[in-house]
Design a protein around this motif. Structure first.
Motif, short mmCIF file in Angstrom:
data_model
loop_
_atom_site.label_atom_id
_atom_site.label_comp_id
_atom_site.label_asym_id
_atom_site.label_seq_id
_atom_site.Cartn_x
_atom_site.Cartn_y
_atom_site.Cartn_z
N LEU A 108 0.83 -1.21 0.00
CA LEU A 108 0.00 0.00 0.00
C LEU A 108 0.86 1.25 0.00
O LEU A 108 0.51 2.26 -0.63
N GLU A 109 1.99 1.21 0.69
CA GLU A 109 2.91 2.34 0.65
C GLU A 109 3.50 2.51 -0.75
O GLU A 109 3.65 3.63 -1.25
N LEU A 110 3.77 1.39 -1.38
CA LEU A 110 4.36 1.40 -2.72
C LEU A 110 3.44 2.05 -3.74
O LEU A 110 3.90 2.77 -4.63
N VAL A 111 2.14 1.83 -3.61
CA VAL A 111 1.18 2.40 -4.57
C VAL A 111 0.64 3.74 -4.12
O VAL A 111 -0.30 4.27 -4.72
N GLY A 112 1.22 4.30 -3.07
CA GLY A 112 0.89 5.66 -2.67
C GLY A 112 -0.37 5.84 -1.86
O GLY A 112 -0.99 6.91 -1.89
N ILE A 113 -0.77 4.83 -1.08
CA ILE A 113 -1.95 4.95 -0.22
C ILE A 113 -1.50 5.38 1.18
O ILE A 113 -0.70 4.68 1.82
N PRO A 114 -1.98 6.52 1.68
CA PRO A 114 -1.56 6.97 3.02
C PRO A 114 -2.20 6.13 4.12
O PRO A 114 -3.24 5.49 3.90
N GLU A 115 -1.59 6.16 5.28
CA GLU A 115 -2.07 5.40 6.45
C GLU A 115 -2.39 3.95 6.07
O GLU A 115 -3.53 3.49 6.24
N PRO A 116 -1.42 3.20 5.58
CA PRO A 116 -1.69 1.84 5.08
C PRO A 116 -2.26 0.89 6.13
O PRO A 116 -3.11 0.06 5.81
N GLU A 117 -1.82 1.03 7.40
CA GLU A 117 -2.33 0.13 8.44
C GLU A 117 -3.84 0.30 8.60
O GLU A 117 -4.58 -0.67 8.76
N ARG A 118 -4.30 1.56 8.54
CA ARG A 118 -5.73 1.81 8.69
C ARG A 118 -6.50 1.38 7.45
O ARG A 118 -7.60 0.83 7.55
#
Length: 332
Positions: free
Chosen positions: A135-145
């Protein structure tokens, strides 16, 4: 050796009105790290051909091919169990509609980890860490949430990024992207395409891009396959196709681009793509082609050689041809 090699691929659907050939004798090769674009009108068999490669067509479809191999493996000879070991791991697909492709009953994290559980030897903690990394790789913020969110809680752009993350989860060798920016606004479209191209360049995976956007094709693809009514009518390196298209359909398709219009009226291709009941005896494009002859209308065209872009035409268009095809400029 090509990563994906297809020869004479055909897909026929059983219908209440008889068999309908949605894909007719398509050839395609994709090398490691190469980006190949497939273009054509809706209904031209682009998605069906790639779904046949993935083995995702319904039981009403009959798939035949002289060769359908991926990474040296004959996909037609594999058992369903053997095919499932490849699909999703080495060969992945980004589907056209993320909101209908993601399961609404499960969280984003569950769906991301599911593929990893099936294909990778990772424990639960490692799968969770990999999901966050994706999720970090594809640019999604707050991946854990976001991993705890359900698909309906995400925007269209976020959902498409999740689909890309799912495709990348097992580090595939080839990704098929089926119109990955459909139904997204222009700003998000640019972001998704930039993301896909960056990831493709960084990881070196092969990429098959199904799209209607000829501008994207001109800027990104190494080769272009043009489909019409289930047939592959032309295949050329991108620069050659934009500079000197050899099939009348390709020429008409490029001439209809708004940025190429010279007058106040936007050029268009008259008529419609033939369906099950109105397929002509000869060239399928002949009812809409301004160059069509009686031969075109009655005899199926042969496929020209590589020097003419494998154009499926009786007399492929070339620069200086008496029929007078206008030369098209290639973006620098």
């Amino acid at each position: 050796m090509s990563l994906l090699s297809i020869r004479n691929l055909s897909v026929t659907f059983a219908t209440g009105r008889g068999p309908f050939r949605a894909v007719d004798k398509v050839d395609l090769d994709v090398a490691t790290g190469e980006l190949v674009a497939i273009v054509g009108e809706s209904g031209s068999g682009k998605s069906v051909a790639m779904l046949a490669v993935m083995g995702l067509l319904p039981w009403t479809a009959t798939v035949t091919a002289d060769r359908l191999s991926f990474d040296g493996k004959d996909l037609l000879a594999l058992s369903p169990r053997e095919r499932r070991k490849i699909i999703g791991r080495d060969l992945a697909m980004i589907f056209q509609e993320p909101m209908s492709s993601l399961n609404p009953c499960f969280t984003v994290g569950f769906q991301l980890r599911e593929a990893m559980a099936a294909h990778l030897d990772l424990d639960k903690a490692a799968r969770q860490a990999r999901a966050i990394e994706l999720l970090e790789l594809v640019g999604i913020p707050e991946p854990e949430r976001r991993l705890k969110a359900f698909p309906h809680q995400l925007s269209g752009g976020m959902s498409q990024r999740v689909m890309i993350a799912m495709a990348l989860a097992c580090r595939p060798k080839l990704i098929i992207a089926d119109e990955p920016t459909t139904a997204l606004d222009v700003t998000i479209q640019a972001q998704i395409l930039d993301l896909l191209l960056r990831l493709q360049k960084d990881s070196g995976v092969g990429l098959v891009l199904i799209t209607h956007d000829m501008g994207v094709v001109a800027e990104t693809a190494q080769r272009v396959c043009v489909h019409y009514a289930g047939q592959q009518v032309e295949m050329q390196p991108t620069r050659g196709l934009f500079r000197d298209p050899h099939h009348p359909y390709t020429s008409a398709l490029l001439a209809a681009l708004p940025e190429r219009a010279s007058g106040r009226i936007l050029p268009s291709i008259p008529g419609v793509v033939p369906g099950l009941a109105d397929r002509p005896a000869g060239c399928l494009f002949s009812p809409r082609c301004r160059f069509a002859t009686q031969t075109c209308r009655t005899i199926p065209p042969p496929r020209a050689g590589a020097e003419l872009g494998y154009a499926l035409c009786h007399t492929p268009l070339v620069e200086g041809h008496p029929r007078g095809l206008k030369k098209l400029e290639v973006p620098a």
